[in-house]
Design a protein around this motif. Sequence first.
Motif, PDB file in Angstrom:
ATOM      1  N   ALA A  79       0.831  -1.204   0.000  1.00  0.00           N
ATOM      2  CA  ALA A  79       0.000   0.000   0.000  1.00  0.00           C
ATOM      3  C   ALA A  79       0.868   1.259   0.000  1.00  0.00           C
ATOM      4  CB  ALA A  79      -0.944  -0.002   1.201  1.00  0.00           C
ATOM      5  N   ARG A  80       1.980   1.226   0.739  1.00  0.00           N
ATOM      6  CA  ARG A  80       2.859   2.396   0.823  1.00  0.00           C
ATOM      7  C   ARG A  80       3.707   2.585  -0.416  1.00  0.00           C
ATOM      8  NH1 ARG A  80       4.104   0.358   6.074  1.00  0.00           N
ATOM      9  NH2 ARG A  80       6.102  -0.261   5.254  1.00  0.00           N
ATOM     10  N   LEU A  81       4.233   1.493  -0.965  1.00  0.00           N
ATOM     11  CA  LEU A  81       5.203   1.586  -2.055  1.00  0.00           C
ATOM     12  C   LEU A  81       4.602   1.396  -3.435  1.00  0.00           C
ATOM     13  CD1 LEU A  81       8.071  -0.486  -0.406  1.00  0.00           C
ATOM     14  CD2 LEU A  81       7.884   2.004  -0.553  1.00  0.00           C
ATOM     15  N   GLY A  82       3.401   0.848  -3.484  1.00  0.00           N
ATOM     16  CA  GLY A  82       2.786   0.572  -4.775  1.00  0.00           C
ATOM     17  C   GLY A  82       3.133  -0.827  -5.241  1.00  0.00           C
ATOM     18  N   PRO A  83       2.762  -1.153  -6.471  1.00  0.00           N
ATOM     19  CA  PRO A  83       2.969  -2.512  -6.982  1.00  0.00           C
ATOM     20  C   PRO A  83       4.426  -2.963  -6.898  1.00  0.00           C
ATOM     21  CG  PRO A  83       1.597  -1.240  -8.479  1.00  0.00           C
ATOM     22  CD  PRO A  83       2.121  -0.283  -7.454  1.00  0.00           C
ATOM     23  N   LEU A  84       4.615  -4.170  -6.396  1.00  0.00           N
ATOM     24  CA  LEU A  84       5.950  -4.757  -6.263  1.00  0.00           C
ATOM     25  C   LEU A  84       5.927  -6.186  -6.766  1.00  0.00           C
ATOM     26  CD1 LEU A  84       6.891  -3.705  -2.610  1.00  0.00           C
ATOM     27  CD2 LEU A  84       7.866  -2.779  -4.712  1.00  0.00           C
ATOM     28  N   ARG A  85       7.065  -6.633  -7.250  1.00  0.00           N
ATOM     29  CA  ARG A  85       7.220  -8.057  -7.538  1.00  0.00           C
ATOM     30  C   ARG A  85       7.293  -8.799  -6.212  1.00  0.00           C
ATOM     31  NH1 ARG A  85      11.607  -8.799 -12.403  1.00  0.00           N
ATOM     32  NH2 ARG A  85      10.503  -7.552 -13.958  1.00  0.00           N
ATOM     33  N   GLN A  86       6.855 -10.034  -6.233  1.00  0.00           N
ATOM     34  CA  GLN A  86       6.845 -10.841  -5.014  1.00  0.00           C
ATOM     35  C   GLN A  86       8.250 -10.992  -4.441  1.00  0.00           C
ATOM     36  OE1 GLN A  86       4.064 -14.149  -4.987  1.00  0.00           O
ATOM     37  NE2 GLN A  86       5.718 -15.455  -4.252  1.00  0.00           N
ATOM     38  N   VAL A  87       9.230 -11.186  -5.298  1.00  0.00           N
ATOM     39  CA  VAL A  87      10.610 -11.359  -4.843  1.00  0.00           C
ATOM     40  C   VAL A  87      11.122 -10.081  -4.172  1.00  0.00           C
ATOM     41  CG1 VAL A  87      12.232 -10.718  -6.713  1.00  0.00           C
ATOM     42  CG2 VAL A  87      12.463 -12.888  -5.567  1.00  0.00           C
ATOM     43  N   ALA A  88      10.752  -8.918  -4.717  1.00  0.00           N
ATOM     44  CA  ALA A  88      11.157  -7.646  -4.121  1.00  0.00           C
ATOM     45  C   ALA A  88      10.489  -7.458  -2.759  1.00  0.00           C
ATOM     46  CB  ALA A  88      10.807  -6.489  -5.049  1.00  0.00           C
ATOM     47  N   LEU A  89       9.245  -7.880  -2.645  1.00  0.00           N
ATOM     48  CA  LEU A  89       8.529  -7.796  -1.379  1.00  0.00           C
ATOM     49  C   LEU A  89       9.227  -8.652  -0.316  1.00  0.00           C
ATOM     50  CD1 LEU A  89       6.064  -6.722   0.162  1.00  0.00           C
ATOM     51  CD2 LEU A  89       4.775  -8.687  -0.734  1.00  0.00           C
ATOM     52  N   ALA A  90       9.610  -9.853  -0.666  1.00  0.00           N
ATOM     53  CA  ALA A  90      10.320 -10.726   0.269  1.00  0.00           C
ATOM     54  C   ALA A  90      11.639 -10.089   0.708  1.00  0.00           C
ATOM     55  CB  ALA A  90      10.569 -12.096  -0.360  1.00  0.00           C
ATOM     56  N   GLU A  91      12.360  -9.489  -0.232  1.00  0.00           N
ATOM     57  CA  GLU A  91      13.625  -8.837   0.112  1.00  0.00           C
ATOM     58  C   GLU A  91      13.404  -7.651   1.041  1.00  0.00           C
ATOM     59  OE1 GLU A  91      15.492  -7.832  -3.607  1.00  0.00           O
ATOM     60  OE2 GLU A  91      15.861  -9.937  -4.121  1.00  0.00           O
TER      61      GLU A  91
END
Length: 181
Positions: free
Chosen positions: A59-71
Amino acid sequence: MSTTHVAPGPVDPLDRPAQLRALSEQLPRFLRLVQAAKTQLIRADARDRAALVLLHPLARLGPLRQVALAELLHADPSTVSRHVAALVEQGLVRRVADESDGRASRLVVTDAGHAALETLRREREAQLERVTADWDRADLATLTRLLGRLLDDIATTLPGTPDSGLPQPGSAGPDATREIR
């Protein structure tokens, strides 16, 4: 199981090592109590609340790839994958094609996801209202400011911390450019 906590005795405010020792002794208790509160909320609500943690950075950063979210979360990719699947199944997140690489997708919070975040926010605020009902407004403001400062300073010591550099909703002032989670 109820445990009694014995508050530490007064610590000389000018004795920095003693103050740091007292703070370091309070942090594990703080973390245990936060975990206990989270566990209580999970029991009270059958939703997969652990997965809801992923909604905050999306919600804060906007759309992310799943791998980036995990990192960003310093989390195990398989755990994030399981939580993302639950969020997609619940309609709280949807996958959209990544404009830069059509083979990949990004995760986007849906309207239902934003509503779930709003519900969580209200629940946290209600709990904090109960806990601090007898507090003086100045004490609450001081705790809020100092906790934010502590979290900001901890965040700056961690590599790749997801919440460094993000604005805190409702904050003001020069230090308000950092996120408190």
